[in-house]
Structure formats: structure tokens, C-alpha cells
Scaffold this motif. Sequence first.
Motif, PDB file in Angstrom:
ATOM      1  N   THR A 208       0.834  -1.207   0.000  1.00  0.00           N
ATOM      2  CA  THR A 208       0.000   0.000   0.000  1.00  0.00           C
ATOM      3  C   THR A 208       0.865   1.251   0.000  1.00  0.00           C
ATOM      4  O   THR A 208       0.580   2.222  -0.720  1.00  0.00           O
ATOM      5  N   GLN A 209       1.915   1.227   0.782  1.00  0.00           N
ATOM      6  CA  GLN A 209       2.815   2.375   0.842  1.00  0.00           C
ATOM      7  C   GLN A 209       3.431   2.667  -0.525  1.00  0.00           C
ATOM      8  O   GLN A 209       3.484   3.822  -0.965  1.00  0.00           O
ATOM      9  N   ASP A 210       3.905   1.636  -1.207  1.00  0.00           N
ATOM     10  CA  ASP A 210       4.507   1.835  -2.530  1.00  0.00           C
ATOM     11  C   ASP A 210       3.512   2.429  -3.506  1.00  0.00           C
ATOM     12  O   ASP A 210       3.844   3.339  -4.283  1.00  0.00           O
ATOM     13  N   HIS A 211       2.291   1.912  -3.497  1.00  0.00           N
ATOM     14  CA  HIS A 211       1.274   2.405  -4.434  1.00  0.00           C
ATOM     15  C   HIS A 211       0.943   3.874  -4.151  1.00  0.00           C
ATOM     16  O   HIS A 211       0.816   4.682  -5.076  1.00  0.00           O
ATOM     17  N   ILE A 212       0.834   4.212  -2.867  1.00  0.00           N
ATOM     18  CA  ILE A 212       0.498   5.591  -2.505  1.00  0.00           C
ATOM     19  C   ILE A 212       1.616   6.547  -2.907  1.00  0.00           C
ATOM     20  O   ILE A 212       1.378   7.590  -3.534  1.00  0.00           O
ATOM     21  N   LEU A 213       2.855   6.185  -2.554  1.00  0.00           N
ATOM     22  CA  LEU A 213       3.973   7.097  -2.791  1.00  0.00           C
ATOM     23  C   LEU A 213       4.284   7.256  -4.278  1.00  0.00           C
ATOM     24  O   LEU A 213       4.702   8.324  -4.714  1.00  0.00           O
ATOM     25  N   GLU A 214       4.067   6.211  -5.050  1.00  0.00           N
ATOM     26  CA  GLU A 214       4.417   6.287  -6.472  1.00  0.00           C
ATOM     27  C   GLU A 214       3.280   6.830  -7.327  1.00  0.00           C
ATOM     28  O   GLU A 214       3.513   7.586  -8.271  1.00  0.00           O
ATOM     29  N   PHE A 215       2.039   6.462  -7.027  1.00  0.00           N
ATOM     30  CA  PHE A 215       0.918   6.837  -7.891  1.00  0.00           C
ATOM     31  C   PHE A 215      -0.074   7.791  -7.228  1.00  0.00           C
ATOM     32  O   PHE A 215      -0.705   8.594  -7.910  1.00  0.00           O
ATOM     33  N   GLY A 216      -0.230   7.685  -5.919  1.00  0.00           N
ATOM     34  CA  GLY A 216      -1.241   8.499  -5.258  1.00  0.00           C
ATOM     35  C   GLY A 216      -0.787   9.895  -4.873  1.00  0.00           C
ATOM     36  O   GLY A 216      -1.560  10.849  -4.929  1.00  0.00           O
ATOM     37  N   LEU A 217       0.482  10.033  -4.463  1.00  0.00           N
ATOM     38  CA  LEU A 217       0.951  11.325  -3.970  1.00  0.00           C
ATOM     39  C   LEU A 217       0.998  12.431  -5.030  1.00  0.00           C
ATOM     40  O   LEU A 217       0.547  13.554  -4.763  1.00  0.00           O
ATOM     41  N   PRO A 218       1.563  12.193  -6.220  1.00  0.00           N
ATOM     42  CA  PRO A 218       1.662  13.300  -7.187  1.00  0.00           C
ATOM     43  C   PRO A 218       0.335  13.984  -7.484  1.00  0.00           C
ATOM     44  O   PRO A 218       0.247  15.226  -7.398  1.00  0.00           O
ATOM     45  N   PRO A 219      -0.750  13.245  -7.815  1.00  0.00           N
ATOM     46  CA  PRO A 219      -2.023  13.950  -8.039  1.00  0.00           C
ATOM     47  C   PRO A 219      -2.592  14.568  -6.769  1.00  0.00           C
ATOM     48  O   PRO A 219      -3.238  15.623  -6.825  1.00  0.00           O
ATOM     49  N   ALA A 220      -2.359  13.928  -5.605  1.00  0.00           N
ATOM     50  CA  ALA A 220      -2.862  14.494  -4.353  1.00  0.00           C
ATOM     51  C   ALA A 220      -2.186  15.824  -4.036  1.00  0.00           C
ATOM     52  O   ALA A 220      -2.841  16.769  -3.573  1.00  0.00           O
ATOM     53  N   VAL A 221      -0.890  15.924  -4.284  1.00  0.00           N
ATOM     54  CA  VAL A 221      -0.168  17.175  -4.047  1.00  0.00           C
ATOM     55  C   VAL A 221      -0.747  18.294  -4.908  1.00  0.00           C
ATOM     56  O   VAL A 221      -0.937  19.431  -4.450  1.00  0.00           O
ATOM     57  N   ARG A 222      -1.044  17.971  -6.153  1.00  0.00           N
ATOM     58  CA  ARG A 222      -1.589  18.996  -7.064  1.00  0.00           C
ATOM     59  C   ARG A 222      -3.032  19.344  -6.696  1.00  0.00           C
ATOM     60  O   ARG A 222      -3.422  20.521  -6.730  1.00  0.00           O
ATOM     61  N   ASN A 223      -3.826  18.339  -6.340  1.00  0.00           N
ATOM     62  CA  ASN A 223      -5.240  18.604  -6.029  1.00  0.00           C
ATOM     63  C   ASN A 223      -5.398  19.434  -4.758  1.00  0.00           C
ATOM     64  O   ASN A 223      -6.242  20.335  -4.688  1.00  0.00           O
ATOM     65  N   TYR A 224      -4.590  19.116  -3.748  1.00  0.00           N
ATOM     66  CA  TYR A 224      -4.690  19.823  -2.469  1.00  0.00           C
ATOM     67  C   TYR A 224      -3.814  21.077  -2.413  1.00  0.00           C
ATOM     68  O   TYR A 224      -3.828  21.786  -1.415  1.00  0.00           O
ATOM     69  N   LYS A 225      -3.018  21.291  -3.487  1.00  0.00           N
ATOM     70  CA  LYS A 225      -2.062  22.406  -3.496  1.00  0.00           C
ATOM     71  C   LYS A 225      -1.170  22.349  -2.254  1.00  0.00           C
ATOM     72  O   LYS A 225      -0.961  23.343  -1.552  1.00  0.00           O
ATOM     73  N   ALA A 226      -0.656  21.153  -1.999  1.00  0.00           N
ATOM     74  CA  ALA A 226       0.169  20.918  -0.815  1.00  0.00           C
ATOM     75  C   ALA A 226       1.582  21.431  -1.023  1.00  0.00           C
ATOM     76  O   ALA A 226       2.125  21.379  -2.136  1.00  0.00           O
ATOM     77  N   GLY A 227       2.189  21.917   0.060  1.00  0.00           N
ATOM     78  CA  GLY A 227       3.576  22.338   0.025  1.00  0.00           C
ATOM     79  C   GLY A 227       4.479  21.441   0.840  1.00  0.00           C
ATOM     80  O   GLY A 227       5.705  21.606   0.843  1.00  0.00           O
ATOM     81  N   LEU A 228       3.882  20.479   1.547  1.00  0.00           N
ATOM     82  CA  LEU A 228       4.650  19.585   2.414  1.00  0.00           C
ATOM     83  C   LEU A 228       4.025  18.203   2.409  1.00  0.00           C
ATOM     84  O   LEU A 228       2.806  18.058   2.525  1.00  0.00           O
ATOM     85  N   VAL A 229       4.879  17.179   2.280  1.00  0.00           N
ATOM     86  CA  VAL A 229       4.478  15.788   2.451  1.00  0.00           C
ATOM     87  C   VAL A 229       5.298  15.217   3.589  1.00  0.00           C
ATOM     88  O   VAL A 229       6.534  15.287   3.581  1.00  0.00           O
ATOM     89  N   VAL A 230       4.620  14.677   4.600  1.00  0.00           N
ATOM     90  CA  VAL A 230       5.281  14.059   5.753  1.00  0.00           C
ATOM     91  C   VAL A 230       4.982  12.567   5.730  1.00  0.00           C
ATOM     92  O   VAL A 230       3.827  12.158   5.567  1.00  0.00           O
TER      93      VAL A 230
END
Length: 433
Positions: A208-230
Motif C-alpha cells: 500500500t505504501q509503494d502504491h500511494i507514494l508512487e501513484f497516489g501522492l503526485p495527483p494528491a499534491v496537485r489537487n490539495y495544493k500541498a507544500g509539504l508531504v510528511v
Amino acid sequence: MTDISFVLPQFPLHLYTDSLSSLERNAITTADLITLDVVETAKRSQLSTHELSRLRNHLIEDIQVDLGLRKPAFDSSEGIFAFGKSDEEQPWPRRWAPDERSWRSISFLDSVLDDVVGGGLPTKHLIEITGESGAGKTQCLLTLLLAVQLPPPQGLGQQAIYVTTEGALATLRLQQLISNHPSLRALSETSRPSLDAIHVVPAKDLETQDHILEFGLPPAVRNYKAGLVVIDSIAANFRSDQGSSAAKDLADRHTHLVRLGRALRKLAREENIAVVVANQVSDRLEHILAKFNSGQPFSSSSPSSSSPGPVPLSSPATAETDWSIMTLDHQQLFFSGWGDDPHGALSNMKTPALGLSWTNQISCRIALKLEAAETLPTSEMGYLGNNLWRNRRKRRFLKLVFAPWTIQTKEVELEIKKEGIFAIGGSELNMKD
């Protein structure tokens, strides 16, 4: 082929086919190419120094681009990213003098802590905060989750994404910080950070971690206009899912970590965000081996009781462990965060989890340390959990181990209060050339 394809998967190997064949026959690795003398490597590989220097310079510049230390220069005439241009020709931020116009960072909401880490935690970098349980990793991460929502220079005015592999987000503590921290309580209700701007993503296993970090994070960062990932923490799922020490499993884990590190660095660089990961530590046993080799008796007493003073790294006790300057046991003293002080004690030394493979993926390491507990004058006894005792108090320290945006490494004593994390005092440890 050589290990270049693992270190830099996008490196144009086709430009150096003949050279790489010779390097492979003579078992010359990427690390050898970068660190060893060109003349000696040329003799060993039977290649010209000019050809090796060209390959070596290309590798170094591509590694700098991969780490976010410079921008690639695209050569349209050749259809590839060119290399070999001077600093004057390529206006990327210098390692020793970052471009202040493009500097975006997140504050610890304490001026001394920000100074220790070189001006806050900048974007476009993969940053690790490591330390044992109870050292204050989570407190630092929670502070960053709130600080990123503040306008510059304290934050980025953006939201945050919190990927958890161990437990739920400490929302009660976040609310306590918002209500009590001096930098936050003075703000109006509309200007204060909000829990709604922190998006929690659970990752309970490695797949699950691999799937999130590789495929889920990039669109989530753009959708939420995030400046930080922890990511809290990066090692938990690896320790539970990949615990074997067999050679094949270690090789697979190395490849896995390289791919993970590359994906996170790419995310930080392309989205202009900061990626901060918490990491666990394990005990280092060199001091026990030193006592064993020197014939000293072992003691079950606590570090705060009567025990021998600090043992310098050059002492006869440690010399018998046969450390040479090229062994990992010696080299890790300078990038792990523990043991690089020649006058420090060898007891209570730690090693960040995931080994050298992961260390090579991060831009910066911040170590949080716990000093030996001081017994307080009280009759109450009992272990409270999380490295805390009712009748003992441990001192916490924050240390910048390495970072590409500053040449200084500093250490400062840290205090955790209801209001937040604060530095007690600072002292510069050393200056790197």
C-alpha cells in the motif's frame, strides 16, 4: 552492466557503451568512478583518462541534478540533457550560496532551530528526521504540518499531506499547539493553521505504501495544493515486511529503496515541495566490542551512574576493533549523526534504519538525540512509556548531520513544552570544507 542503471536509471548508457563494458569486466562501480583517482581507475580499466573523466563528470552532474542541486541543461541539437557547462552558463542555485530569490522553506517556529538547520527546511528536497522513541520526531513533524500553512517566511501558505504507517494523526496535540504556541495563538482565527488543511493518508503495509507514494501522492499534491508531504515513518513497513537478511532479499531491498528515494526526490523537485520523512534507529554496539576487546568488565548500571568517561575514537580500546578509514563502520560515524565527536562517549550510539542504501537517497539528515537520563530528587518510581520515567529526565538534542544548502553542522538542546518545541541553547560543532 555496471550499477549505474541502479543509481541513475535515466542515465544515457548508450553514450558510453565501450567504456561501460570495460568497467564491468574490471568490477568498477559508480562509487569507484566518482571517488577514486582518475589515473588509477584508468590503469585498472585500461581506458584513457580523457574518456573516464568525461564519464565521471557526466555522472557527477547527473547525480547533482537528481538531488536537486542543479538544473539540467537541455541541448536541443542533440535531443538530450547536456552537461559540462560552467556555473555562469547555468543559473541554478549554488551548493554553497542558494539563490535567495527561489528559496522557499518551512520554519520550526523557533529562530534558533531554524538557524541550526540552515534557515528552515527548504522545498525541492527529501529530508529525514531520525531518532529513537521519545526523542521528539513526531513533535517536529506536527510543528511542520502547521508551519507550512503560514505565509512566508515562516511557511508556504499551502496545505500538507501526512502519510502515516504507524498510527493516527495526533489531532489533540495539533489543537494544543494551535492554541498555545506563541507564533500561532497571536494570529486571528482566520489566519491560524487548520486541521482541515492536513490530509491524512494511512499506509498499513509495504504494498500500500509503494502504491500511494508512487501513484497516489503526485495527483494528491496537485489537487490539495500541498507544500509539504510528511511520511511517519519510512522504515516501519520495511522492517515488518522485509526482515530477512539473506543476500537476495538485501539486494531486492536496496533496489526498492533506490526506486522509492528517486520517486520522492522527483516529487519534491517537480512539485516544488518539501518531503520530510521520519526514520527509526537501532543500537550500535561498537562500545561493547571495544570493552570486550580491551578486557574491561561489563556493567549493568545505567549511563548516569559511575562509569568510565568518554572514550575518544582514537583510543586503544577502539583501535582494537580494527577500524580503517574506508570501512562502513568508520564512515557511518560522519553521516549517521552519532559518533562523529572525537571526544564523545561511544555508549548510547544509534544507527538510522534502512542502512547506507537509504542514506544515499536523502538530501538532508536531522538527528534527534536523547542523553542519559538524570535522576530527579523524588521517591516516585515507574516507567511511563515512550522512553520516559517518572523520576528521570532526559535531555534532547537536535543536530543537523548533513545538508546541501549549508556547510555548517550544528547541535542544539531541545525542549518540548505544551506550547511547542523550542531550543534551549546552541553551540557550533564543526565547519566542513
